[in-house]
Design an enzyme around this catalytic site. Structure first.
Site, PDB file in Angstrom:
ATOM      1  N   HIS A  32       1.250  -4.186  -1.384  1.00 29.03           N
ATOM      2  CA  HIS A  32       0.859  -5.575  -1.126  1.00 29.03           C
ATOM      3  C   HIS A  32      -0.151  -6.044  -2.175  1.00 29.03           C
ATOM      4  O   HIS A  32      -0.055  -7.168  -2.684  1.00 29.03           O
ATOM      5  CB  HIS A  32       0.219  -5.696   0.263  1.00 29.03           C
ATOM      6  N   HIS A  38       1.778   1.853   0.790  1.00 26.87           N
ATOM      7  CA  HIS A  38       2.294   0.588   1.326  1.00 26.87           C
ATOM      8  C   HIS A  38       1.307  -0.550   1.081  1.00 26.87           C
ATOM      9  O   HIS A  38       1.684  -1.615   0.550  1.00 26.87           O
ATOM     10  CB  HIS A  38       2.546   0.768   2.831  1.00 26.87           C
ATOM     11  N   GLU A  39       0.040  -0.346   1.434  1.00 28.04           N
ATOM     12  CA  GLU A  39      -0.946  -1.420   1.287  1.00 28.04           C
ATOM     13  C   GLU A  39      -1.227  -1.743  -0.180  1.00 28.04           C
ATOM     14  O   GLU A  39      -1.422  -2.910  -0.537  1.00 28.04           O
ATOM     15  CB  GLU A  39      -2.237  -1.066   2.017  1.00 28.04           C
TER      16      GLU A  39
END
Length: 285
Positions: A208, A204-205
């Site tokens: 980003h 997920h990170e």
């Protein structure tokens, strides 16, 4: 269907790292600890994001490079308060398992994460650093490796319910030292941060870091990707058929890596997200 795992450290139940990288049962965290867990990467500034979207639209690129053709040099920095696993000394086997999870998740995109090196630093202050803190700045200044194309992944124990945070690609030029991803070490495969302990919080990170926004920003906010239906941010549960934005076509993307569901529920990026990440990399990395 959730991808089947071939990782040696993927096991059922709640586990902790024992001596030598072995896995041992531990007490399950209180529900409040799980409820407080969250992504520390804030939504992009609206004005800045508008400039990014304008630049992205001008590229007019609708296809992405072939899967696995963009090799991302990856440096893992283990921050610890001591030299045991209980003080943050994440075993090499767990680091390798996390890299494998990343490459499995991104296998349909151009990105492949080449694990170049692991550093280990004993510093009690850096170990509990928070987003935007002087400790974070000092740690990254001392440890960051490579150029803008390189992923620097910092493993720490920030507290405050944070699972991790990342920088967006368009911020790299203004603050190259800050560029990277910080993760709660117990979110790595086999860690104790159940139900966020299969390594998908790092996926997920890194999303980003490659330019993706959350898919749960509200019914009036678009994440910049046409094939991810909008969600109003209440889709934390893995509930089939959930539709929190009925005026927007499509059901909530509960299986998307950029949402807020448990690791066991997340297993996909959309083709549009793949194109966006590739375009972001071409523009900024």
């Amino acid at each position: 269907m959730k991808r089947s795992s071939t990782l040696a450290l993927t096991v059922g139940g709640l586990l902790a790292w024992g001596c030598g990288g072995t896995l041992e049962p531990v007490e399950e965290p209180k529900p409040a600890e799980v409820e407080e867990a969250r992504c520390g990467t804030g939504d992009a500034d609206a004005a800045e994001l508008a400039r990014v979207e304008t630049r992205l639209a001008a590229r007019e690129v609708s296809a992405m490079r072939l899967p696995g053709t963009v090799r991302v040099p990856t440096y893992v920095h283990v921050l610890r308060s001591g030299t045991t696993t209980t003080t943050g000394n994440v075993p090499d086997s767990v680091v390798s398992a996390q890299i494998a999870v990343l490459n499995s998740a991104y296998s349909g995109t151009p990105f492949y994460f080449d694990h170049v090196a692991t550093t280990r630093t004993t510093n009690a202050t850096w170990y509990v650093m928070s987003p935007g803190s002087s400790a974070e700045r000092a740690a990254k200044t001392a440890l960051r490796r490579g150029g803008k194309e390189s992923l620097n992944l910092y493993l720490a124990n920030p507290g405050g319910g944070l699972l991790g945070w990342a920088t967006f690609p368009w911020s790299q030029a203004a603050s190259p030292v800050n560029d990277g991803v910080v993760m709660l070490n117990s979110t790595l495969p086999g860690g104790t941060a159940s139900p966020y302990n299969q390594g998908d919080s790092t996926v997920h990170e890194v999303g980003h870091w490659l330019g993706l926004n959350h898919t749960v920003q509200g019914c009036s906010v678009d994440d910049g990707v046409s094939d991810t239906p909008r969600s109003n941010g209440t889709s934390g549960a893995c509930t089939a058929g959930l539709d929190t934005c009925p005026a927007d076509p499509g059901l909530d993307p509960i299986h998307n890596y950029m949402g807020y569901t448990d690791d066991a529920c997340m297993f996909e990026f959309t083709p549009g997200q793949g194109v966006r990440m590739d375009n972001m990399a071409l523009m900024y990395r």
